[in-house]
Design a protein around this motif. Structure first.
Motif, PDB file in Angstrom:
ATOM      1  N   HIS A 110       0.921  -1.246  -0.066  1.00 15.12           N
ATOM      2  CA  HIS A 110      -0.035   0.029  -0.050  1.00 15.12           C
ATOM      3  C   HIS A 110       0.801   1.294  -0.119  1.00 15.12           C
ATOM      4  N   ASP A 111       1.917   1.219   0.696  1.00 16.14           N
ATOM      5  CA  ASP A 111       2.751   2.239   0.773  1.00 16.14           C
ATOM      6  C   ASP A 111       3.592   2.708  -0.506  1.00 16.14           C
ATOM      7  N   LEU A 112       3.773   1.667  -1.340  1.00 17.35           N
ATOM      8  CA  LEU A 112       4.377   1.739  -2.439  1.00 17.35           C
ATOM      9  C   LEU A 112       3.403   2.443  -3.310  1.00 17.35           C
ATOM     10  N   ALA A 116       3.154   6.130  -2.492  1.00 19.04           N
ATOM     11  CA  ALA A 116       4.175   6.837  -2.988  1.00 19.04           C
ATOM     12  C   ALA A 116       4.424   7.262  -4.476  1.00 19.04           C
ATOM     13  N   GLU A 117       4.171   6.210  -5.350  1.00 21.12           N
ATOM     14  CA  GLU A 117       4.053   6.458  -6.847  1.00 21.12           C
ATOM     15  C   GLU A 117       2.601   7.435  -7.022  1.00 21.12           C
ATOM     16  N   LYS A 118       1.903   7.509  -6.220  1.00 24.18           N
ATOM     17  CA  LYS A 118       0.637   8.368  -6.469  1.00 24.18           C
ATOM     18  C   LYS A 118       0.802   9.565  -5.648  1.00 24.18           C
ATOM     19  N   ALA A 119       1.967   9.737  -5.175  1.00 22.56           N
ATOM     20  CA  ALA A 119       2.149  11.070  -4.216  1.00 22.56           C
ATOM     21  C   ALA A 119       1.963  12.346  -4.729  1.00 22.56           C
ATOM     22  N   ALA A 150      -1.123  15.051  -3.628  1.00 21.45           N
ATOM     23  CA  ALA A 150      -0.551  16.335  -3.511  1.00 21.45           C
ATOM     24  C   ALA A 150      -1.384  17.391  -4.248  1.00 21.45           C
ATOM     25  N   VAL A 151      -1.913  17.049  -5.378  1.00 19.23           N
ATOM     26  CA  VAL A 151      -2.919  17.917  -5.909  1.00 19.23           C
ATOM     27  C   VAL A 151      -4.236  17.925  -5.261  1.00 19.23           C
ATOM     28  N   GLU A 152      -4.767  16.913  -4.779  1.00 19.17           N
ATOM     29  CA  GLU A 152      -5.962  16.656  -3.898  1.00 19.17           C
ATOM     30  C   GLU A 152      -5.812  17.439  -2.842  1.00 19.17           C
ATOM     31  N   ILE A 153      -4.697  17.292  -2.272  1.00 17.03           N
ATOM     32  CA  ILE A 153      -4.693  18.195  -0.837  1.00 17.03           C
ATOM     33  C   ILE A 153      -4.547  19.767  -1.028  1.00 17.03           C
ATOM     34  N   ALA A 182       6.919  20.084  -3.435  1.00 19.55           N
ATOM     35  CA  ALA A 182       7.332  19.934  -2.055  1.00 19.55           C
ATOM     36  C   ALA A 182       6.318  19.011  -1.314  1.00 19.55           C
ATOM     37  N   LYS A 183       4.910  19.052  -1.587  1.00 21.88           N
ATOM     38  CA  LYS A 183       3.992  18.096  -0.853  1.00 21.88           C
ATOM     39  C   LYS A 183       4.123  17.004  -1.333  1.00 21.88           C
ATOM     40  N   ALA A 184       4.396  16.525  -2.829  1.00 17.74           N
ATOM     41  CA  ALA A 184       4.548  15.247  -3.172  1.00 17.74           C
ATOM     42  C   ALA A 184       5.832  14.284  -2.516  1.00 17.74           C
ATOM     43  N   ALA A 185       6.638  15.346  -2.343  1.00 19.90           N
ATOM     44  CA  ALA A 185       7.937  14.798  -1.793  1.00 19.90           C
ATOM     45  C   ALA A 185       7.749  14.356  -0.344  1.00 19.90           C
ATOM     46  N   GLU A 186       6.993  15.265   0.356  1.00 23.86           N
ATOM     47  CA  GLU A 186       6.794  15.070   1.834  1.00 23.86           C
ATOM     48  C   GLU A 186       5.930  13.538   1.817  1.00 23.86           C
TER      49      GLU A 186
END
Length: 402
Positions: A167-169, A172-175, A179-182, A194-198
């Motif tokens: 699930h984490d992988l 991470a791939e959909k980070a 980020a855009v959704e958030i 920056a949010k995707a990297a976080e």
């Protein structure tokens, strides 16, 4: 005659007068005795439920059985017996006649009560009845059983962790999408990056924590080393990732029957490590090894090779990898885009005319992309590139009509 009749009447009256009392005494003498119940589990010397057999209650020290109750597959028994003190006997399904496996003395059945009485053959009293050789055998069985239970628990823990890792992988791939959704569509590119990297770093850090624990507890399992390496790769800890991938490769190579997909994933992972650290020759060798180890997924490994060089902005390696991947999957539009983009980077620029002078090979790759994906995600970029080079995009060939 009258006296005889009177005597007979007198005797009849006496009998009739005594009859109720006699019948009452008889009824009391033969009323059913009070009973109670008993239940419990039969536990083997290794601590596991005993499968099958019979639990009996004896009033003569085990010579005969007054009551017998079957033992279920999970070691449970239950039954009813008259009140009193008994010797409880356990016989397995293969116990010879006249023999018992275990016995417990002074088991008391109480009226109206349900007595709990386990037959626990791990107790010291039972062990003391056995010969030294039998005790050694049981100790060995207990050790083997404990080891099997520990291995089972470990496997359960690792499997639970691997589910989290999967699930984490994916997360991470959909980070970037997350980020855009958030942040919303109005967020700046910098804020989204920056949010995707976080998000990705948080997921990779969790994977690294779980897999570090699992590689310590189960160091001979290649999969946990692979997932640890993936996390380290995501966190850009390239030296650690290389070490973990190599450990996984060592373990899987020693397996009685190495799995092609596992070998391919390991070699592909090493290829990414080398590609992102500018070790082009090593990266190419690793991706070739991945394709060879897992021929069914060869096209996927070669595509990944081209994508990673593309992301790393290694133009020469990007074009070479795209050419190799196209041979494996000639209908993959994205590969032509990667190739054309790489060739375009080296195209001379005419400042006076404000245009790039694209090579014929570059133009052909762009056009092939449009042929395969006329409405693809990069179609607009391709059309713009061709227009700026004064090459009109060719319309996709219409499908034949019947």
């Amino acid at each position: 005659m009258r006296r005889t009749s009177a005597l007979r009447l007198s005797l009849c009256a006496l009998v009739c007068a005594l009859a109720p009392s006699a019948f009452s005494a008889f009824a009391q003498e033969y009323s059913p005795p009070p009973t109670g119940r008993i239940h419990g589990r039969v536990i083997s010397p290794t601590g596991q439920p005993q499968n099958g057999g019979t639990v009996s209650l004896s009033t003569d020290g085990g010579e005969t059985s007054t009551y017998s109750f079957p033992v279920s597959g999970n070691g449970e028994y239950t039954g009813e017996a008259s009140i009193g003190e008994y010797t409880l006997l356990y016989r397995a399904t293969d116990t010879p006649e006249g023999k018992v496996v275990d016995y417990i003395q002074a088991v008391i059945i109480l009226a109206g009560k349900d007595v709990a009485q386990d037959v626990d053959m791990t107790r010291q009293e039972y062990m003391d009845r056995l010969s030294p050789e039998q005790q050694k055998q049981i100790q060995a069985m207990r050790a083997a059983s404990a080891a099997a239970a520990a291995a089972s628990n470990l496997a359960n823990d690792v499997n639970a962790h691997l589910e989290v890792v999967n699930h984490d992988l994916q997360d991470a791939e959909k980070a970037r999408v997350s980020a855009v959704e958030i942040l919303g569509n109005t967020a700046t590119q910098q804020d989204i990056d920056a949010k995707a990297a976080e998000i990705a770093n948080a997921k990779y850090t969790e994977i690294e924590t779980l897999m570090t624990k699992d590689t310590a507890s189960d160091p001979n399992e290649p999969i946990v080393w692979i997932d640890l390496a993936r996390a380290q790769l995501g966190l850009r800890n390239y030296l650690d990732a290389e070490t973990s991938f190599k450990k996984a490769l060592e373990l899987e190579s020693k397996a009685q029957k190495p799995e092609p997909q596992v070998l391919g994933a390991i070699e592909g992972g090493l290829g990414e490590v080398y590609a992102r650290t500018l070790m082009v020759d090593d990266a190419n060798a690793a991706f070739d090894a991945a394709a060879k180890a897992d021929p069914a997924d060869a096209a996927l490994y070669l595509e990944n090779q081209a994508i990673i060089f593309f992301q790393a902005k290694n133009v020469t390696a990007q074009v070479d990898a795209a050419d190799k991947a196209i041979k494996a999957d000639p209908n993959n539009a994205f590969l032509y885009y990667i190739k054309a983009q790489g060739l375009a980077q080296d195209a001379p620029f005419d400042a006076q005319a404000d245009k790039s002078i694209l090579s014929a090979e570059c133009i052909a790759a762009f056009r092939k992309y449009l042929e395969l994906a006329p409405t693809g995600p990069f179609a607009a970029d391709v059309n713009t590139a061709l227009e700026r080079s004064e090459e009109k995009p060719s319309a996709p060939t219409p499908p034949p009509t019947n």
